[in-house]
Write a protein that holds these residues in place. Structure first.
Motif, PDB file in Angstrom:
ATOM      1  N   HIS A  45       0.840  -1.460  -0.563  1.00 28.61           N
ATOM      2  CA  HIS A  45       0.702  -0.057  -0.973  1.00 28.61           C
ATOM      3  C   HIS A  45       1.818   0.419  -1.881  1.00 28.61           C
ATOM      4  CE1 HIS A  45      -2.068  -0.361   2.334  1.00 28.61           C
ATOM      5  NE2 HIS A  45      -1.057  -0.728   3.111  1.00 28.61           N
ATOM      6  N   SER A  46       2.976  -0.201  -1.826  1.00 26.90           N
ATOM      7  CA  SER A  46       4.108   0.323  -2.587  1.00 26.90           C
ATOM      8  C   SER A  46       4.573  -0.685  -3.633  1.00 26.90           C
ATOM      9  CB  SER A  46       5.241   0.665  -1.618  1.00 26.90           C
ATOM     10  OG  SER A  46       6.469   0.671  -2.290  1.00 26.90           O
ATOM     11  N   ASP A  47       4.532  -0.241  -4.865  1.00 22.82           N
ATOM     12  CA  ASP A  47       4.954  -1.127  -5.954  1.00 22.82           C
ATOM     13  C   ASP A  47       6.431  -1.445  -5.880  1.00 22.82           C
ATOM     14  OD1 ASP A  47       2.440  -1.249  -6.857  1.00 22.82           O
ATOM     15  OD2 ASP A  47       2.694   0.226  -8.479  1.00 22.82           O
ATOM     16  N   SER A  48       7.195  -0.403  -5.576  1.00 25.25           N
ATOM     17  CA  SER A  48       8.646  -0.621  -5.521  1.00 25.25           C
ATOM     18  C   SER A  48       8.987  -1.644  -4.437  1.00 25.25           C
ATOM     19  CB  SER A  48       9.368   0.698  -5.246  1.00 25.25           C
ATOM     20  OG  SER A  48       8.960   1.195  -3.989  1.00 25.25           O
ATOM     21  N   GLN A  49       8.267  -1.535  -3.287  1.00 21.83           N
ATOM     22  CA  GLN A  49       8.478  -2.462  -2.187  1.00 21.83           C
ATOM     23  C   GLN A  49       8.152  -3.894  -2.644  1.00 21.83           C
ATOM     24  OE1 GLN A  49       9.598  -0.780   0.298  1.00 21.83           O
ATOM     25  NE2 GLN A  49       9.716  -2.256   1.977  1.00 21.83           N
ATOM     26  N   ARG A  50       7.073  -3.990  -3.355  1.00 25.53           N
ATOM     27  CA  ARG A  50       6.658  -5.299  -3.901  1.00 25.53           C
ATOM     28  C   ARG A  50       7.744  -5.868  -4.794  1.00 25.53           C
ATOM     29  NH1 ARG A  50       1.116  -6.924  -4.674  1.00 25.53           N
ATOM     30  NH2 ARG A  50       1.658  -7.827  -6.686  1.00 25.53           N
TER      31      ARG A  50
END
Ligand code: C2E
Ligand code: MG
Ligand code: MG
Length: 736
Positions: free
Chosen positions: A658-663
């Motif tokens: 769900h989170s690009d930054s997390q990815r």
């Protein structure tokens, strides 16, 4: 900060001064009374001695007088009882003899100064005074007492000695007088009655005679005075008629007074000397007492002091907090107590030695001294535990503020010698409003709050609240049950598959401890592992897990085994030896074992961690950094400690869908690790997508519910058998 002890010694000191003054005063009174008593006794003796001497003087004077009178009588007898005298005195022509032998003998005679011859009618036949015929009437010259003597002689019977003597008065003064019948020596007398002649001698007690007696009998100041002269001692001179003529007095020698006067000074001096001696003795005694007292106070103070830091120790804190609570009851202040435990002190001690540890304690003590408010009590109550107590009008705010300052101070790296160490502290705060909570309870609360602060993660402060007590009770019960479970072998292991990211084959398992607590059901290791950590149970627990995992894994030769290691185990310098011992006992190949360590311990003890990792690696085991990304750890640690693998924490994996930054973060982290040639495991894979993503990023091993939950050993064995069968089938197909 004036200590309670110094205040107490001041009070003691004041009390002692009053006692000394009191004792000295009493002593002075006693000395004065004793002096008076001794002087009184001496005076008494002196008076007695005076009396005795006066009595003796009187006896002497009266003896001297008697002696004089008896000499006088003997002379009279010589002159009166004389044959020649009879011949001449009674003869009509005997006047010459009489004058020559009697009258003229009265001159310069020591024995008589008047010589008279009279007849029976008292008519003088011859009367001479001092060698010369007397003028005037004899009757007028002498007192009637002479005639009383005369009458006595005249009336004396044939058997009596016809002589009589006694004191009389004359115109000239007082005299001794004697009357004697002139007779033959034998006593015979031819003359008829009525024709008798009588010889009268008179000797005046003139000044010369008195001086003579005084000189012979050594009686000072002897003199004749009138009868009414007042004198304490005297010898009366009464005539034959009982008339008092006068008396002899003398100067009392008062030898007692003289002696007393002589010795009085010496006696007073002697008593003063004795008094002085006792005063000196008293002072020495007091000084010795004072020294003992101050030594006692010093010893007590010493006993309340911590040698290393110079602060109060636990006993000193006890006394001081008691005093604060007692005062607070009157002033209605609050007593605030902070318990402070240094984080990471043990590690400084382990890594740099006790010398550095001691220096650190001193440095912290010095820093705290500066931070605490005036009048606060500061104590070191254990190896790395401190306590601060103070009275305040404010409630917890003052303590919270102080705690904040302390945490700020301890958050800074401390320079100890040439080393820089980073520590922190966990602070527990408890308060006693108006002294309503006694010392024992206050200390318990602060201690409990401190443990809560520690549990909650270090470098923080926690205020006591009553819920902590129930927590603590539950925790204690849990600890007790856990101990029994470890001892009774009631812990079990679950194994979670580790999957090869490319082949999706099971290449290893992570051993995870399980505890089914009787009466409560399964308890998460995240709950009981920290309890085991703080209660010292972790070593036994860790050893059990390692041994059990090694034993079980013997059936799974194709699998690697991961075992979690707690900081508490890691801290133990003998840990490597334990591991070596278990590997040898279970005949497990070291290279199949991976020990998973979390980052918390490393941050606190980089040096000790490096050493432990190096030692473990010499055994051949691998070391993985567990839960990477959940805390502060940076990639720098990986390089520094030489980890064989990192395990990306579930929290990093969770949100990648769900989170690009997390990815991106996950991607970067894996890329960095790989650039260091460190293989990466992704934890907590729950979906196909997550698995695909992390594989794509470069994780070589995957772990998570998607591939398998932690399961009993039997299930792992089944999976293995299935996999082996599958492989064997594949080979057969290949061979065909
Ligand atoms: P850990 O070492 O990171 O172990 C992985 C934990 O994540 C396990 O929890 C596991 O059940 C859980 N997990 C694995 N995959 C998934 C997933 O896909 N989703 C979710 N939600 N969870 C997953 P567990 O068994 O409760 O253990 C928790 C922690 O307790 C462990 O974390 C480890 O730090 C500690 N622990 C467990 N067993 C031991 C032990 O024998 N010794 C020590 N020192 N610590 C242990
Ligand atoms: Mg683990
Ligand atoms: Mg983990």
């Amino acid at each position: 900060m004036p200590s309670i002890f110094s205040k107490r010694s001041a009070i003691l000191g004041a009390g002692r001064h009053t006692t000394v003054a009191g004792v000295l005063f009493s002593f002075a009174v006693v000395v004065a009374v004793v002096t008076m008593m001794v002087l009184n006794a001496l005076d008494h003796v002196a008076q007695k001695s005076n009396v005795l001497d006066d009595e003796r003087s009187r006896a002497t004077v009266s003896g001297a007088l008697q002696n004089f009178v008896s000499q006088f009588c003997a002379t009279l007898n010589d002159y009166a009882a004389w044959d020649d005298a009879v011949k001449n005195v009674y003869a009509t022509d005997g006047m010459d003899w009489t004058v020559s032998n009697y009258g003229e003998a009265s001159v310069n005679s020591a024995l008589f100064d008047i010589a008279i011859v009279i007849d029976d009618d008292r008519t003088p036949i011859m009367a001479y005074r001092d060698g010369k015929p007397m003028d005037g009437s004899l009757q007028d010259f002498v007192s009637p007492a002479l005639w009383a003597l005369f009458d006595k002689v005249k009336a004396s019977g044939p058997r009596d000695v016809p002589e009589a003597s006694g004191f009389i008065g004359t115109r000239q003064g007082i005299a001794v007088a004697g009357v004697a019948l002139v007779r033959e020596k034998s006593g015979a007398l031819a003359a008829a009655e009525g024709q008798h002649r009588y010889l009268i001698f008179i000797r005046h007690l003139d000044a010369r005679k008195i001086d003579e007696i005084s000189a012979i009998y050594v009686i000072g100041g002897l003199k004749l005075v009138a009868p009414d002269f007042a004198a304490p001692y005297s010898v009366p001179l009464d005539d034959a008629l009982g008339t008092s003529l006068g008396k002899l007095i003398w100067i009392s020698r008062a030898p007692g007074d003289i002696g007393f006067a002589d010795v009085r000074g010496q006696v007073v001096e002697a008593i003063c000397l004795v008094g002085l001696f006792f005063i000196v003795l008293l002072i020495i005694g007091f000084m010795a007492g004072r020294r003992l007292k101050s030594e006692e106070i010093n010893a007590r103070e010493e006993a309340h002091r911590d040698r290393l830091s110079g602060l109060l120790n636990r006993d000193g804190l006890r006394v001081s907090v008691d005093a604060l609570v007692a005062t607070a009851k009157q002033t209605h202040h609050n007593v605030l107590l902070l318990y402070l435990d240094l984080d990471g002190f043990k590690e400084v001690n382990d890594s740099y030695g006790h010398g550095t540890g001691d220096q650190l304690i001193r440095a912290v003590a010095a820093g705290l001294r500066v931070l605490i408010p005036d009048g606060a009590v500061l104590a070191r109550i254990g190896g790395d535990e401190f306590a601060i107590a103070f009275a305040s009008r404010q409630a917890d705010a003052a303590a919270l503020q102080l705690s904040e300052h302390i945490l700020d101070f301890l958050a800074e790296p401390l320079e100890i010698g040439r080393r820089v160490v980073v520590i922190g502290a966990s602070i527990g705060i408890a308060s006693s409003a108006g002294g309503s909570v006694d010392r024992e309870e206050l200390v318990r609360r602060a201690d409990l709050a401190m443990y809560k602060a520690k549990e909650a993660g270090r470098a923080r402060m926690t205020l006591y609240n009553p819920a902590m007590d129930t927590d603590r009770e539950e925790r204690n019960a849990l600890e007790l049950d856990l101990r029994m479970a470890i001892e009774g072998g009631d812990l079990t292991l679950a194994y979670q598959p580790l999957i090869d990211a490319v082949t999706t084959e099971m290449v290893g398992v992570e051993a995870l401890v399980r505890w089914n607590r009787p009466g409560h059901g399964p308890v998460s290791p995240e709950v009981f592992i920290p309890v085991a950590e703080t209660s010292g149970l972790i070593e036994a627990l860790g050893l059990f897990v390692l041994r059990k995992a090694c034993e079980t894994a013997k059936d799974w030769p194709e699998l690697r085994i991961s075992v979690n290691v707690s900081p508490g185990q890691f801290r133990n310098p003998a840990f490597t030896d334990y591991v070596r011992y278990v590997l040898r006992q279970t005949e497990m190949e070291a290279k199949r074992i991976t020990l998973e360590v979390t980052e918390g311990y490393m941050i606190q003890n980089p040096k000790r961690t490096r050493q432990a990792i190096e030692q473990l690696k010499t055994l051949g085991v691998k070391i993985a950094l567990d839960d990477f990304g959940s805390g502060f750890s940076s990639i720098g640690y990986l390089r520094q400690f030489g980890f064989d693998r990192i395990k990306i924490d579930r929290s990093l994996v969770m949100d990648i869908q769900h989170s690009d930054s997390q990815r991106e973060m996950l991607k970067a982290t894996v890329a960095l690790a790989r650039s260091l040639d460190i293989p990466v495991t992704a934890e907590g894979i729950e979906t196909q997508e997550q698995a695909a993503t992390v594989r794509q990023f470069g994780c070589d091993t995957l772990q998570g519910f998607f591939f398998g939950r932690p399961m009993p050993a039997e299930q792992i064995t089944e999976r293995l058998l299935d996999a082996r069968a599958l492989k064997a089938g594949g080979r057969r197909i290949n061979a065909a």
